[in-house]
Design a protein around this motif. Structure first.
Motif, PDB file in Angstrom:
ATOM      1  N   TYR A  29       0.670  -1.158  -0.031  1.00  0.00           N
ATOM      2  CA  TYR A  29      -0.045   0.014   0.041  1.00  0.00           C
ATOM      3  C   TYR A  29       0.947   1.272   0.031  1.00  0.00           C
ATOM      4  N   ILE A  69      -2.290   3.335   5.857  1.00  0.00           N
ATOM      5  CA  ILE A  69      -3.446   2.219   5.877  1.00  0.00           C
ATOM      6  C   ILE A  69      -3.271   1.551   7.156  1.00  0.00           C
ATOM      7  N   TYR A 105      -3.395  -0.757  10.495  1.00  0.00           N
ATOM      8  CA  TYR A 105      -3.312  -2.334  10.800  1.00  0.00           C
ATOM      9  C   TYR A 105      -3.654  -2.600  12.165  1.00  0.00           C
ATOM     10  N   TYR A 135     -11.046  -9.302   1.333  1.00  0.00           N
ATOM     11  CA  TYR A 135     -10.933  -7.844   0.838  1.00  0.00           C
ATOM     12  C   TYR A 135     -12.004  -6.873   1.049  1.00  0.00           C
ATOM     13  N   GLN A 168     -14.179  -2.998   0.525  1.00  0.00           N
ATOM     14  CA  GLN A 168     -13.881  -1.525   0.249  1.00  0.00           C
ATOM     15  C   GLN A 168     -14.878  -0.669   1.099  1.00  0.00           C
ATOM     16  N   CYS A 183      -7.942  -2.841   1.255  1.00  0.00           N
ATOM     17  CA  CYS A 183      -8.361  -3.146   2.539  1.00  0.00           C
ATOM     18  C   CYS A 183      -8.713  -4.488   2.911  1.00  0.00           C
ATOM     19  N   TYR A 184      -8.509  -5.199   3.989  1.00  0.00           N
ATOM     20  CA  TYR A 184      -8.419  -6.802   4.110  1.00  0.00           C
ATOM     21  C   TYR A 184      -8.593  -7.000   5.492  1.00  0.00           C
ATOM     22  N   GLY A 191      -7.227  -1.083   7.074  1.00  0.00           N
ATOM     23  CA  GLY A 191      -8.215  -0.215   6.692  1.00  0.00           C
ATOM     24  C   GLY A 191      -8.295   0.780   7.223  1.00  0.00           C
ATOM     25  N   ALA A 199      -8.581   1.224  11.611  1.00  0.00           N
ATOM     26  CA  ALA A 199      -8.589  -0.357  12.077  1.00  0.00           C
ATOM     27  C   ALA A 199      -8.330  -0.290  13.695  1.00  0.00           C
ATOM     28  N   VAL A 257     -17.431  -0.209   8.036  1.00  0.00           N
ATOM     29  CA  VAL A 257     -16.180  -0.957   7.919  1.00  0.00           C
ATOM     30  C   VAL A 257     -16.034  -2.239   8.670  1.00  0.00           C
TER      31      VAL A 257
END
Ligand code: FAD
Ligand code: NA7
Length: 516
Positions: free
Chosen positions: A241, A397, A399, A424, A426, A440-441, A461, A464, A494
């Protein structure tokens, strides 16, 4: 009080204090306030020796002054840059934008100043004696301290808590005047400019992330793997990323921003498998770095930077405590092995970053300190539980994770006994600005032999940390996959992804998504 060492069972009234705490950071403040609230006479000694670049700061330790707080605020500053870009897609007419490092630093430092003051007030209100003095042991129950004017004093105590934390590691082969560390970055008067970040863990990636998102060029020199100790699938996705890559609908890693209409976001360049060879200062104040392969071999490249930021780990500050004079054993990295926060010397305890083999996190230091005080003085038997501590890496991003990495889960339970549910996803708010579909995962690692109990949770994401804090409670309570499935999601968030994970890794079914 004066005289030689007092027997360990001497009446508490014979000492200046019931408990002396060395270090007024996250752990030291927590343990001292709790012990005082339980009626004990407590003193906390906190003193910051300037970094080689001359940076110093106030009461509160690493987190407040040169860690979590300024880091998260500067991470937020970086995210705002992206939000301004996104706002255009939502109809905002945004003119040309620039970022002022000076304004950000000034406002962040003002906030830190207010926290420093607040801690002093709290200590006073809770009747904890605070001394801005550097402490070291002279005998089992006595410390000698020195203030900034060089004045020395001694104090005695029935018990001691070592909570002196750590400071950044310096590279013995490189002139320290040519680089800075996280001790200096957050109060730099001028923007760091083009920056080389040496190291590829937590601190390194977070700092490189916000520097690039504030509009400066950032390179990361990674000698082996990213985020050692963290789940490596997630860690490598962070690097992807930051480099400007993400998975396409077929799970292939592609560069984003290349495609028409694609996202254009700041990227960080990684110099992989490399270590610094030499650093030479230039006449205009820049630094020319040459690097070689990390297997000790050949020179790989050279570049010139405005700033070099070393983030190659931290050393416990125990070296100056004269621990050998009181028989406290330390490991090679200066940390102490403890049992229930007790060192090998019964009346000397340790909490926070100085404990060997434990997590270096603020809430861990605070919790351990509070529980220790309650056990020592409040009749409690509650022990600190260092397992399943949720945490978050604030890279561009974010984590978040709690429990085991996939590697550790496989080692502990065996791959055949695990099921990993993953997806994954969005975030809805990424759709309108056409941000990458599969950056994003989320994955949930479950133990098949124990009702699919969740042993590890990982999410990459936005926000997080906020998601992981909630999941952390559930995992700590022993939640199973079914518990998550039975929980109704909150739409459209999310976080609702945790209730809808269906695809297992073992099925081989594609877990990527293309759009909402
Ligand atoms: P510290 O907070 O380091 O406090 C120790 C204090 O003791 C210091 O003030 C020191 O000057 C003083 N001292 C040392 N020796 C002596 C002596 N001999 N006499 C008197 N005083 C002494 N954790 C998180 O949970 N979340 C994050 O997002 C996060 N981000 C971080 C970002 C960075 C850049 C860094 C460096 C750390 C981060 N951490 C984070 C880790 C967190 O800051 C530490 O785990 C936490 O501060 C440890 O608390 P402590 O009480 O053990 O020590
Ligand atoms: P860590 O987590 O100890 O990681 C140190 C990083 O620096 C890691 O990537 C190392 O690579 C790398 N490293 C170590 N020595 C060198 C040298 N000599 N040259 C290049 N790279 C090196 O440190 P952090 O500062 O990120 O974080 C410490 C804690 O602070 C962390 O737990 C947070 O809670 C806050 P390696 O993987 O060993 O090859």
């Amino acid at each position: 009080m004066s005289g030689g060492p007092l027997p360990d069972d001497a009446p508490e009234a014979g000492y200046d204090y019931d408990m002396i705490v060395i270090g007024g950071g996250s752990g030291g403040l927590a343990v001292s306030k709790e012990a005082s609230a339980l009626g004990k006479k407590v003193a906390v000694f906190d003193f910051v020796k300037p970094s080689p670049a001359g940076t110093t700061w106030g009461l509160g330790g690493t987190c407040v002054n040169v860690g979590c707080i300024p880091k998260k605020l500067m991470h937020q500053a970086g995210l705002h840059g992206g939000n301004i870009e996104d706002a255009k897609s939502f109809g905002w007419n945004v003119g040309a934008t620039t970022h002022s490092w000076e304004t950000m630093v000034s406002n962040v430092q003002d906030h830190i100043g207010s926290l420093n003051w607040g801690y002093k007030v709290q200590l006073r209100d809770k009747a904890v004696t605070y001394k801005n003095e550097f402490a070291k042991f002279v005998d089992a129950h006595t410390i000698e301290t020195e203030d900034k004017r060089g004045r020395k004093k001694t104090y005695t105590s029935r018990r001691f808590v070592i909570a002196c934390g750590g400071r950044p590691t310096y590279d013995a082969d490189i002139d320290p005047s040519l680089y800075i560390t996280s001790d200096d970055l957050f109060s730099l008067e001028k923007p760091p400019g083009k920056t080389l970040v040496v190291g590829a863990s937590y601190v390194a990636l977070e700092c490189a992330g916000f520097i690039s998102h504030l509009g400066m060029e950032a390179h990361v020199m990674m000698r082996s793997i990213p985020l050692r100790g963290f789940d490596q699938q997630m860690s490598n996705m962070i690097v992807d990323y930051m480099e400007g890559k993400a998975a396409d609908a077929d799970g292939n890693i592609v560069s984003i921003g290349d495609s028409e209409g694609g996202e254009h976001r700041p990227t960080t360049q990684f110099i992989k498998g490399a270590v610094v060879d030499t650093v030479v200062g230039t006449a205009d104040g820049k630094k020319t770095v040459t690097w070689k392969s990390s297997d000790g071999g050949q020179v790989m490249g050279t570049d010139t930077y405005d700033t070099i930021l070393y983030a190659i780990g931290r050393q416990a500050c125990t070296g100056a405590l004269a621990l050998d004079t009181v028989g406290v054993a330390t490991e090679r990295n200066g940390k102490m092995k403890t049992t229930c926060e007790q060192t090998n010397v019964p009346h000397i305890y340790a909490i926070g970053d100085v404990i060997y083999g434990q997590l270096e996190l603020t809430p861990v230091a605070i919790q351990a300190g509070r529980l220790l005080a309650r056990r020592l003085f409040g009749g409690s038997t509650m022990q600190m539980d260092y397992d399943q501590v949720p945490t978050t890496v604030f890279t561009p991003i974010e984590y978040g994770c709690t429990g085991l990495s996939e590697e550790d889960a496989i080692e502990k339970f065996g791959e055949e006994n695990l099921e990993v549910f993953h997806s994954y996803y969005q975030p809805l708010e990424w759709t309108v600005p056409h941000k990458q579909d599969n950056a994003c995962y989320m994955k949930m690692i479950c133990n098949k032999l124990d009702s699919f109990r969740v042993v590890g949770f990982h999410v990459l994401g936005p926000n997080a940390g906020e998601i992981t804090q909630g999941v952390g409670v559930a995992v700590k309570c022993g939640a199973t996959k079914e518990d998550f499935d039975n929980t109704v999601g909150i739409h459209p968030t999310v976080g609702e992804e945790i209730t809808t994970l269906e695809v297992t890794k073992s099925s081989g079914v594609e877990a990527t998504k293309s759009g909402c």
